[in-house]
Structure formats: C-alpha cells, structure tokens
Design an enzyme around this catalytic site. Structure first.
Site, short mmCIF file in Angstrom:
data_model
loop_
_atom_site.label_atom_id
_atom_site.label_comp_id
_atom_site.label_asym_id
_atom_site.label_seq_id
_atom_site.Cartn_x
_atom_site.Cartn_y
_atom_site.Cartn_z
N GLU A 37 0.89 -1.14 0.13
CA GLU A 37 -0.14 -0.07 0.11
C GLU A 37 0.95 1.21 -0.09
O GLU A 37 0.47 2.22 -0.83
CB GLU A 37 -1.00 -0.05 1.44
CG GLU A 37 -2.33 0.82 0.92
CD GLU A 37 -3.29 0.44 1.66
OE1 GLU A 37 -3.19 -0.75 2.16
OE2 GLU A 37 -4.44 1.21 1.82
N GLU A 72 2.01 1.80 -3.23
CA GLU A 72 0.84 2.46 -4.27
C GLU A 72 0.86 3.72 -3.89
O GLU A 72 0.61 4.73 -4.86
CB GLU A 72 -0.40 1.56 -3.71
CG GLU A 72 -1.48 1.78 -5.09
CD GLU A 72 -2.71 1.13 -4.57
OE1 GLU A 72 -2.78 0.15 -3.53
OE2 GLU A 72 -3.72 1.07 -4.98
N CYS A 128 -8.65 -2.51 3.45
CA CYS A 128 -8.61 -3.69 4.18
C CYS A 128 -9.99 -3.87 5.05
O CYS A 128 -10.15 -5.07 5.52
CB CYS A 128 -7.42 -3.64 5.40
SG CYS A 128 -7.05 -2.11 5.84
N SER A 146 -7.38 1.39 -2.60
CA SER A 146 -6.19 0.48 -3.00
C SER A 146 -6.52 -0.79 -3.46
O SER A 146 -7.44 -1.20 -3.37
CB SER A 146 -5.64 0.76 -1.66
OG SER A 146 -4.60 -0.46 -1.67
N LYS A 201 -15.63 -9.96 7.14
CA LYS A 201 -14.80 -10.65 6.67
C LYS A 201 -15.53 -11.96 6.06
O LYS A 201 -14.82 -12.48 5.04
CB LYS A 201 -13.64 -11.10 7.78
CG LYS A 201 -12.84 -10.08 7.76
CD LYS A 201 -11.72 -9.63 7.14
CE LYS A 201 -10.83 -8.45 7.45
NZ LYS A 201 -10.09 -7.78 6.28
N GLU A 207 -16.17 -11.27 2.85
CA GLU A 207 -14.97 -10.97 2.14
C GLU A 207 -14.36 -12.06 1.57
O GLU A 207 -14.22 -12.28 0.24
CB GLU A 207 -13.98 -10.07 2.54
CG GLU A 207 -12.70 -9.89 1.89
CD GLU A 207 -11.72 -9.03 2.78
OE1 GLU A 207 -11.23 -9.84 3.78
OE2 GLU A 207 -11.19 -7.96 2.26
N GLU A 246 -13.52 -12.72 -6.46
CA GLU A 246 -12.11 -12.44 -6.41
C GLU A 246 -11.13 -13.07 -5.77
O GLU A 246 -9.92 -13.14 -6.03
CB GLU A 246 -11.97 -10.76 -6.30
CG GLU A 246 -13.01 -9.75 -6.93
CD GLU A 246 -13.96 -9.53 -6.30
OE1 GLU A 246 -14.55 -10.30 -5.75
OE2 GLU A 246 -14.68 -8.32 -6.61
N CYS A 271 -11.29 -2.26 14.04
CA CYS A 271 -11.67 -3.54 14.30
C CYS A 271 -11.87 -3.75 15.51
O CYS A 271 -12.40 -4.95 15.81
CB CYS A 271 -10.61 -4.34 13.54
SG CYS A 271 -9.94 -3.86 11.91
#
Lengths: 624, 566
Positions: free
Chosen positions: B280, B283, B301, B321, B356, B359, B364, B500
């Site tokens: 990151e 990036e 994230c 990102s 999550k 996710e 993907e 989190c």
C-alpha cells in the site's frame, strides 16, 4: 394584490357593500356531511333553476349585485347535521331541512322569487314549527363564535370573509401591536388549546418567541383523528380564512415566517378548500412576501396525513411533515424549543387558531366574559349518538352536560333512557347519569376522571353495552398505536385480548383486576398521549358500570343484550308448531324435537349463528 | 463556597458533572437502572420505559431523556416502579420466544438478565410469540424476528452511525417489525455486513453467523490440513469472555488453545498486515510520484467499507487501494506454501469482523473455485469453540505461532485499531526510522477513539496529509468534504467506530472499555522488536520466493472494473 392597509380597508368596505346589496341569498350547506347527502346536486339544481327564471345567479361575491341578483353560495357546515341537507334563505333567515332534489323547484318559485315560507321543509319539534334558524332550540342555546360564519357566508371565497370584517385582526396585529402585545392579549384572554391539552396558548407562543433561531414555524394540527369528531373539519371546510388569519397572527407574534397545516388524508374537501383559501389570500397580498407593505412575510404549506391517528401527537406530526415515520419522540426537547426541522415551533389546533382573530379584534376582556374563569371562551363539540339532534354545536365553556344533551340535543331518541356519554374520543372517559350536571370545561372534567379532548361527544342510551364500548375504543387504540413503546404496544394488545374474551363469554375471575393493573402501568409509563390516555375508556367504564363487566364475566350474560356470543337463543314453546325447519337449518345439530311438538335448542351446542331465527316462519325463536 | 451542583438520588446527594441525562448520572452513582433501548452512542429513543424514575411530586420521568438539574430529587426504586418494571417485562416475555436453552444468545441476553433480576416467575398473558422468523440470507449475520423486542438499537446504529439504513421499522402497533426495504432478505439490501447491529442487539434477534460446526468438521476430517490466522483485534478482546481482563493481550493462550483444538498450522494476521503495508505504501508513493493524487488513496482492508463504497460511492472505486486485505494477502501466501500437501488445504481466519465472512466468499478471492479463506470465525465463535472443547483458557501456558510465517512487526499488530494502518504506512514512508521519529508519529493525531482524525507528516519536502475515519457516517461526511475540494493523500476508513477492536464479531463492551483494547494493541506493538514492516526479514524471503513475479496475482485485487459487487 392589496399593497397596504388602506387598500385592505377599502376592499373590505367594498365587499361589505356588495354583501349588503345582495338582498336575497341562498346558502346551501357544503360541509362533507351534507355533501354526501346530496347538497351539491341541490346547489346545481337551484342555480340552474334561478338562471332559467332569468335571474342573475351569483355564486361568488365579486361584483356589485343588481337588484335581481340571487346569491347562491356554498356555505360551511350549518351544524344541524341530523337534519341535512340544509338550505338557509336570507334575508328572512329561514332554514330548510332534509331538502331533496325534488324540492328545488318549489324553493325557487315560492321562497326565492316570492319570499314565501315552505312549512313542510321547516324543522318541527313537539308540534311547533320553527321557521327561522335562530329560533330553533338547537341553535338558541349555542354561542356560535368560532363557527359564526359557518352556514352564513360562502366558504369558498375570500370576498365574503372580508365583507364580514375578515383580516381586520391581521391588520391590527401587523400595524398596531408588537409581538409581545399580541402574546399578552392571548395570554390575558387565557386561550387554552382546543385540541384537548388545554395548554395556555399565550404561554406556548411566549416560549417560542424567547428562542433564538434562524427559522421558526407555525404548525396547525388538522389531523382530528378522534372517530366521530368533525369540529376541525367543519372549520377548515367552512371558514378556512379564520384559521389562516390566526396562523399569520401567531407568526407575527413569535417571529415565524413559515406555516404548515397538517390535514388528515381523509379530509379531501378540507384540503381543497384550504388550498383555494391560501391561493386567494396570496392573490390579495395577505400571504407571501411583505404582507400589506409591513415587511412581514408568511407562507403556508399544506401537508396531508396518511391515515395514522398517532400523527395527531405533536412530535409524530412534525416527524410526518419531515417525511419520517410518524412516531412520537422523547421530550425534552419540547416542540417549542426544537419542533419542526428541529426549529422552535408553535403547534396548535385548528380551533385554537380560529379563536385568535376574535380575541385580537375584540380584546381579552370580551373573551373572558364568555365561558368560565379558568376556561374562557367557547368550545365546538361534535354531538353524536342516541339523541334527537346530532350535529356540530358551539357552546360557552361551563355549559352543563344536561343542557347540551337535553336542551340542545333534544333529549334521547325514541324515548330511551340516558346511560352514559363518552367525551373526548378514544382517550376520553365515560360519564354517567350522576355527572349530568357537570360543567363542560377543562378542569371540572379532569377532576371527574374524563377530559374534553378535541370535543367529540357520544351519547349512549340504556341499550348500549358499556363493555363493548370499551372494547371498541381499545380496538381503535391498538390499531393506531405506533408500536414504539412497550406499554402501549404490548399493553393495549393484552387489554384488548381480555376485553374480547369478556364479550365472547370467556371472561375469567381476575380479569377486571388485571385490566386495571395494565391500565395503571400503561397510563404511568407510556411515551406519548395516545398511550397515556389509551386506558381511560376502560377505567371509566369499570368505575361507572362495573356490574356490567361482572355480568359478562361471572354470569356470561350481556345485560343490554348486545354481545352476540352472550345471547341466548330459545324457542318459544307456545308459538312453535314443530315443523322442524329450524332443526334442518342448524349447522351444528343443536335443535331437536318430535314433529308437531315444540323443538328445543341445546345451549351447549348452539353457536348463536341465527340461522334458525331466519328460517322460522312463525317467529317462534327469540334472541336475548 | 461549593460551586458544584448536586441532586438527590434516593435521598443521597450526587454531584452533577455534565451528564446528559439522569440515567448516566444514576449509573455513575452505582445504581444499575435497567434499560433495553438506551445506548450511550445513539440518539435517545425512550421506548422500553424501563428506566422510569419517580420525581418529588410523585410523577414519573424517563431517566434516559430527562436532563439532570441541580436540586432535583428522584427515587429509582419504589413500589410503583417495581410493579411497572415487572409488568413491562411480563408484557415483553409474553410475546417473545422463551426457548432460551436453544438460543444462540443464551446467557448473553438482556431480557434474560432482567427477567432474572426482577424475579419474573409468572406470565399472566397467553404466549403469542411467533414461530422463528429467520433471515439467513446474509453471510455475516443471522436475523430472527421472533426474538426482537423492538428496542430500535439496530435501526439507530445502521442509520445514525453507519448511514447505511439497510433496516428500519415497518408497520404499526403490535404488527411493528424490523424490516428491510420491501422486506427483502437482507443480503439483497444495502447491508454492508459490518455487524454493528448484532453488537447492539440486546437479545438474540440479530446474531453473528455461526460457522463453528463447519470448522469443527474440517478439523476432525483426517484428510485436511487446517491452517488458521489470528487477527490483531481478537487477542485483546477474547480474554474477557474467558476469565481474563478486557484489553489483556492473550495471543499466547489463543495459540495454545487453537493447537489443542486441532489446528495444524497457526499464524498471525499481523504478518499479512506487514505485506499490506509494503504494497500500500508503494501504491501511495507511486500515485504521488505520477501526479495521480487529486483524490486520496483509500485503504481497502475493511470489507464493509469496500462494500459501502461499491454501493454508495462506486465512482470512488478507482481510488480505493488495489491491495487485498491482510487476511486475504496472507491466505494466498499460505495456500501457495502448502499447495503441494497431499491433504486438502483448509484455511480459517479468526477475525473480529463479520464482514470478513463476506470478503472470504467474494469471487475475486477464489482460485479455481476454492476460496483462499475457507472459513472466517469471529471472536465470539472462537470463544464458543474454546468453551465447547472444555479448555480452561485462563490456565493455558502461552505458546508461539508456527514457522515459516512466524515473524511480524509492531506495525502489523496495530492494524486492529483505528489509525493503525495509517501509522504503519507512515512508519514505512518516513525516512527517519529512529525510535524518536516513530514515537512522534504516534502523536500526530492518528491515534485515539475519535471518529474523524487528521494528521500531516513531512515526506521529503512534501507534506503528506492523512485522514483516519471510523464509522461509515463519518466516512460519508468526509467523502462529501473531499468531493467539495478538501485534499488528502491517504484516507483510512474503518467501518466500525474505533476500528476492528470494535468489530461486529467482538464480544460486546461499553464504549469506555473499548479504549483498553486499543491500548492493548499499542502495548503489543511496544513489545515487538521490529517496528516497521520493511524490516521484517520474512518480507524479503516472500518477495524473493513465493511472490516472485506473482505479486499482482496474489496480493492485489481489482474492485474498480468489477460491475457486479457481489
């Protein structure tokens, strides 16, 4: 567009002149009640016939009338709803009742043209014929102030409102008084909220005035959710300018420049009359920017409800206007501090605003001379139920129940006995015979465990089952509860459950005590007025008619013979021919017997469907 | 002269110290006034009516919505109040599923607690509880409306804190219910899976999706090699449910427990976080170098944030990102590492997060139809599994995670708290790697429980402006400001307020306690001898090994060009 007060005065003088010149006027009641009775067809027919006769039929006071001009107007609710459709003829002041389409020719030819009175259309009581409206006992005991225009002027045009002195109070408030002076006058007059709360309007306005905010609002509560109440509807339909004038004056006093009228969805006629009134007021420069050159601007918007009784509660109403779910919120903050769009808001009832122009025009002292010391002024009531004369009345506060029911209402219908009167809709209590001499004002009723509420009065005779009345109102309240707080949502559900069991004959020992316990919890802990008052009908009927409850529960009997499931169906042996038709019609086989001998119904099997009663050709089967 | 203000509570003078309502003052005075619908971070709703108190005139006020005033005198426990509280509980219970023994929230339910506290022994109304009305469509949460007491906390969290509004009240009176738009299954609504509603729900009406049984099955399957990674936020929240203090770093015991339960390889998500920091920051610097930084780089994230972005601000996706989350990056690596195993690979991630679960199931992140992360277990589920296995957690001896992925830095561990990702990236980006420099980064303003934080750090001769938001409403507000012209180089978005550590899958705790969890992570950071991700020797090994030529394939994802978000 009237640009200043001089022009307003001139306009008023002009229309007043026109009105006086309109010698012959026909005022057809155009309130929703009479409209559904066909009064608009009568209006059309009368207009048609008048024109055919070559007379000038003027439906709006716009031009100077000629000598043969007949004013044909749609007026607000005359109030004598039992006798509708109603037509009033001036200058004589005749009132024609229960008018039918077929009567129109005669009315035109005999009364309008020739000035004669048609006796068969007049109101009669105890053999006496009442030609003129003002002589009728129903009207004699009333003091029609807020409703003074209803039935007397055209409800659809601003011109007749101006002609009778309208918007004079607005003029006075704009140019001759400061905001504080206006509030002082209203406070001095002790105008108390007519929506049911009885809160001093002056104090409310003062609280809003005190707040520092960029924008303040004036909101008019036209939700009128109480079943059977139609006072506000009649004012909105019959004299919309009076309440608009009141709202503008409130805006001047508190510094608000925007007004909202919240009308329940079920009042389309009120909405259209209000819309028209607002448009006309704007045209005349009495609403909008820089009213009459005073630098004060005020705009009014109309919001329609969507069928929720709870939206009559202040914070639910403002939530509804904001487009949110109509649920009351916690207070503080109160509406005067953070109301509509979180801004200081004056929220008053239609009738409250309708009182304002009178007070400003005539002064606080005049207002206090009517009614009682703590509850000055008048109150409009919707008088309904088992009485001779149902309708819309206006009386000074302090008038006793007895006077209302017997003098104005004409006493009980069909010679039945008086039993109870429900005041204030589903949140109100029941009063019984011992309370007949109670004065109708805010505090006396509160002491007796009831409340004026919005002004609905339902009179009940001895054939009414009070347990069923309690169940009916609890059913209404349960349906309308918003569901937010536990005591109202769950508590009223359980109370309704118990009441339904009782009227179906499944009452249990302990039910009355449980009802009272639930009522206590709900009244003490509910979030809003709907919940807090939900149990009043039950509590007051238990207090005044406990024996009826006990009969339902312990004897499984309905003393007034109303509750279907508690009725007993029996065959009168002396009339029964033993034809066996009833036994064959019974779906559960509860009837037995030998042909040509009297049959018998087995009560334990009977489901009280009534099929046997219908089939018996000898009327030998009785229900009781 | 004593200028302090007092009021009387049950006859005892209590000082008023800016409490916004009586309820907070009463609780501070040591009285556990009962409520269902009060939540200190949400608007006052005032619906449960349990917190009524009696004032000096015999009237009743709701403590949650009455401000305290000097000289007030109230009673919290009178005969009337007791009667009313019991009646309200009776009314709620009469319409509620009473099969507590088989309920997900057995032992963690406010209704149970209060029914016990007020000794409700008899309910005088017929049981009108509906049959279970379960909506199992979401991967993240399970709803059962028959257990709902209509306190409205879920609605207020979703609307006020997250600005998502996937659920709201529908209908009126006793038919009132919590619904999605047109009562669709929640998976078809705007729900982003953050799980804050499950956290706020006092009963079992909304709970975290339970995947424990599936994981047990995999563990007991002889043909599987089950690896597990543990997220940073889990280690400071799990202990409270198992006999430790909240905020205490229990990573050693967690590893020991997982090993006993039968997991084959145990790792720490912080290792994956180190990878994320490296990718990151590269990036970020590339965007600045190429002059492509009119809009900030948004972190990626947090899966609930990505979901929110896809649903509400899809035009911003090119600025999110392309890095995968630490969980996903690490899972790719792990699955590659053991790809030659004869056994079927199963990877489990223990996360504080309900999103999550969503996710892990995204298209993907599947390779040949197999997800990189096969299962996500939230902290709550792990607690349940530990209890199920009979392990006495507090008595476990701490153990270490496994090789070859046994190294992580302090920068990776602080990912679990709001501001952690940003601070980790800044550590990588600044040229001065001394302890003084890193300490000053801590004080730039990225740390703390505020929902919106800003900081700026010198990068060469350029000022890097960063913003840290937690809570999606704060994110939305910041995005509007950015669209109106405010400039930032990097924006860290965490859907859960505080980051989190306050995830939807964590054990519930009052907001004042949340800080302890954050502090626990910063303490763990202090104990790490490597503070900056690029100094983790494992990183070089990975880039030279598994990641060689495959960095994009294994560590990055393209959200921007995907038309279908699900």
């Amino acid at each position: 567009m009237l640009k200043n007060r001089e022009e307003l005065r001139k306009a008023r003088e002009m229309y007043s002149r026109y009105l006086k010149a309109e010698k012959r006027r026909v005022l057809v009641c155009a309130g929703t009640g009479c409209v559904s009775g066909g009064s608009m067809e009568i209006f059309e027919r009368l207009s048609e016939l008048v024109s055919k006769r070559g007379m000038d039929c003027q439906v709006e006071l716009k031009e100077e009338p000629h000598d043969n001009t007949i004013g044909m107007k749609k007026s607000g609710c005359h109030g004598f709803c039992e006798m509708g459709p109603l037509v009033r003829i001036e200058p004589e002041g005749y009132l024609y009742t229960k008018v039918k389409l077929e009567d129109c020719e005669e009315i035109v030819d005999r009364t309008i043209v020739a000035g004669e009175h048609i006796e068969r259309l007049a109101y009669k009581q105890n053999g006496v014929v009442y030609k003129k409206q003002d002589e009728i006992p129903f009207y004699k005991k009333q003091t029609r102030l807020v409703l003074e225009h209803c039935g007397q002027i055209d409800s659809t045009s601003i011109t007749e409102y101006l002609a009778t002195g309208g918007y004079y109070a607005l003029e006075k408030a704009l140019f001759d008084m400061t905001g504080d002076e206006i509030i002082n006058e209203i406070t001095e007059a002790n105008l108390r909220g007519r929506g049911g709360g009885g809160f001093p309007a002056g104090r409310k306005w003062a609280q809003v005035k005190r707040q520092n905010a960029k924008q303040k609002y004036v909101v008019c509560n036209g939700d009128e959710g109480d079943p059977g109440a139609f006072m506000d509807r009649s004012i909105m339909e019959g004299d919309p300018h009076r309440m608009i004038e009141g709202m503008i004056i409130a805006g001047i006093a508190c510094g608000a420049s925007e007004g909202y009228i919240y009308v329940r969805a079920e009042y389309p006629l009120a909405v259209s009359r209000l819309k028209r009134a607002i448009e006309q007021a704007k045209e005349f420069g009495l609403l909008g920017e820089n009213i009459l050159g005073s630098n004060f601007s005020f705009n009014i918007h109309i919001n329609r409800g969507a069928g929720a009784f709870v939206c009559g509660e202040g914070s639910a109403l403002t939530a509804s206007i904001e487009g949110k779910r109509g649920m009351p919120r916690v207070k503080p903050p109160r509406t005067v501090e953070q109301g509509l769009f979180d801004m200081p808001t004056v929220l008053n009832n239609v009738e409250t605003f309708a009182n304002v122009p009178l007070i400003i025009k005539n002064g606080a002292d005049w207002y206090k001379s009517i009614g009682t010391e703590k509850s000055p002024g008048t109150k409009a009531f919707a008088l309904t139920g088992n009485i001779e004369n149902t309708g819309l009345i206006e009386i000074p506060m302090g008038t006793t129940l007895r006077e209302v029911i017997f003098d104005i209402g004409g006493g009980m219908r069909n010679g039945a006995d008086f039993k109870a009167v429900q005041i204030g809709g589903p949140s109100g209590g029941c009063l019984s015979e011992k309370d007949l001499d109670l004065p109708l004002d805010f505090d006396s009723l509160k002491k007796a465990g009831a409340m004026i509420g919005s002004g609905g009065l339902v009179v009940m005779d001895s054939n009414t089952c009070m347990v069923e009345v309690a169940r009916f109102f609890m059913n209404f309240t349960q349906n309308e509860s918003c569901g937010k707080c536990v005591p109202c949502r769950e508590g009223t559900k359980r109370m309704l459950e118990i009441l339904e069991r009782i009227v179906e004959g499944n009452g249990q020992d302990g039910d009355i005590e449980l009802l009272l316990e639930l009522a206590d919890t709900i009244s003490a802990t509910a979030l809003c007025g709907l919940g807090k008052a939900a149990a009043f009908p039950v509590v007051s009927t238990i207090k005044n008619f406990r024996e009826e409850y006990e009969a339902h529960i312990y004897d499984k009997r309905c003393p007034t013979g109303n509750c279907q499931k508690l009725k007993t169906i029996t065959i009168d042996a002396s009339l029964c021919k033993g034809c066996s038709k009833c036994a064959r019609s019974c779906p559960v086989g509860a009837i037995t017997g030998k042909v040509k001998e009297p049959f018998v119904i087995d009560q334990s099997k009977c489901i009280k469907c009534g099929a046997c009663i219908e089939t018996c050709a000898f009327h030998a089967i009785l229900e009781g | 002269m004593d200028n302090r203000e007092y009021m009387l509570i049950d006859g005892i003078p209590v000082e008023i110290n800016g409490e916004k309502n009586l309820l907070e003052l009463i609780r501070k005075a040591g009285i556990k006034l009962p409520t269902f619908c009060y939540h200190s971070e949400l608007s006052v709703y005032g619906a449960c009516r349990m917190c009524m108190v009696e004032n000096e005139w015999g009237g009743l006020d709701a403590a949650c919505s009455t401000p305290p005033r000097a000289g007030m005198s109230i009673k919290t426990n009178t005969e009337r109040l007791q009667k009313y509280r019991k009646m309200i509980l009776e009314l709620l219970l009469a319409n509620h599923c009473r099969d507590c023994t088989t309920c997900n929230n057995n032992g963690k339910c406010k209704l149970q607690d209060l029914a016990m506290r007020y000794n409700i022994s008899h309910i005088r109304f017929p049981n009108t509880a509906s049959n279970p009305d379960v909506d199992d469509s979401s991967l993240c949460i399970t709803r059962d409306r028959s257990k709902c007491i209509l306190c409205g906390d879920c609605v207020r969290v979703c609307n006020e804190v997250q600005n998502v509004g996937a659920i709201d009240f529908a209908y009126r009176g006793s038919k009132m219910t919590i619904s999605t738009v047109f009562d669709k299954p929640i998976f078809e609504s705007n729900c982003v899976g953050c799980g804050q509603c499950a956290l706020a729900c006092p009963t079992g009406a909304i709970v975290v999706k339970d995947d424990t049984q599936k994981v047990w099955k995999e563990i007991y399957d002889k043909n599987t090699r089950v690896s597990v990674q543990i997220a940073p936020a889990v280690r400071v929240a799990l202990g409270k449910e198992l006999g430790l203090n909240d905020g205490e770093n229990a990573i050693g015991k967690i590893v020991a427990a997982l090993r006993r339960m039968g997991f084959d390889d145990i790792f720490d998500t912080s290792t994956g976080a180190d990878l994320t920091v490296l990718e990151e920051s590269a990036e970020l610097l590339r965007r600045i170098r190429e002059g492509k930084n009119d809009m900030p780089l948004f972190t990626s994230c947090c899966p609930a944030w990505v979901n929110y972005c896809e649903k509400f601000y899809p035009e911003l996706l090119p600025h999110v990102s392309t890095c995968r989350s630490p969980m996903q990056m690490f899972a790719s690596i792990i699955k590659e590492e053991y790809s030659t195993s004869s056994k079927r690979l199963v990877h489990v991630a223990v996360m504080p997060c309900t999103a999550k679960k969503f996710e892990a199931a995204r298209k993907e992140f599947k390779v040949n139809g197999v997800p990189n992360v096969d299962y996500v277990l939230t902290t709550q589920e792990l607690v349940r599994m530990i209890k199920e296995s009979g392990i006495v957690f507090s008595e476990l001896e701490p153990e270490a995670i496994d090789m070859p992925f046994g190294t992580y830095t302090g920068a990776g561990v602080i990912f679990g708290v709001s501001g952690g990702v940003t601070e980790a990236v800044l550590r990588r980006v600044v040229s001065d790697k001394s302890p003084t420099s890193f300490r000053s980064l801590a004080y730039t303003g990225v740390r703390g429980m505020n929902g919106v934080k800003e900081a700026s750090v010198m990068y060469g001769d350029r000022k890097l402006k960063v913003a840290v938001v937690s809570g999606l409403k704060n994110a939305g507000d910041l995005i509007e400001r950015i669209k109106a012209g405010e400039h930032y180089d990097l924006v860290e978005v965490m859907a859960c307020p505080g980051g989190c550590i306050n995830g939807g899958g964590q054990p519930f705790v009052q907001s004042e306690e949340r800080e302890k969890r954050g502090k626990g992570l910063y303490s763990a950071d202090k104990l790490c001898n490597i503070k900056s991700s690029e100094e983790n020797p494992l990183m070089m090994t990975l880039y030279k090994g598994i990641l060689k030529g495959r960095v994009h394939e294994l560590l990055h994802v393209d959200y921007a060009s995907k038309k279908e978000a699900k």
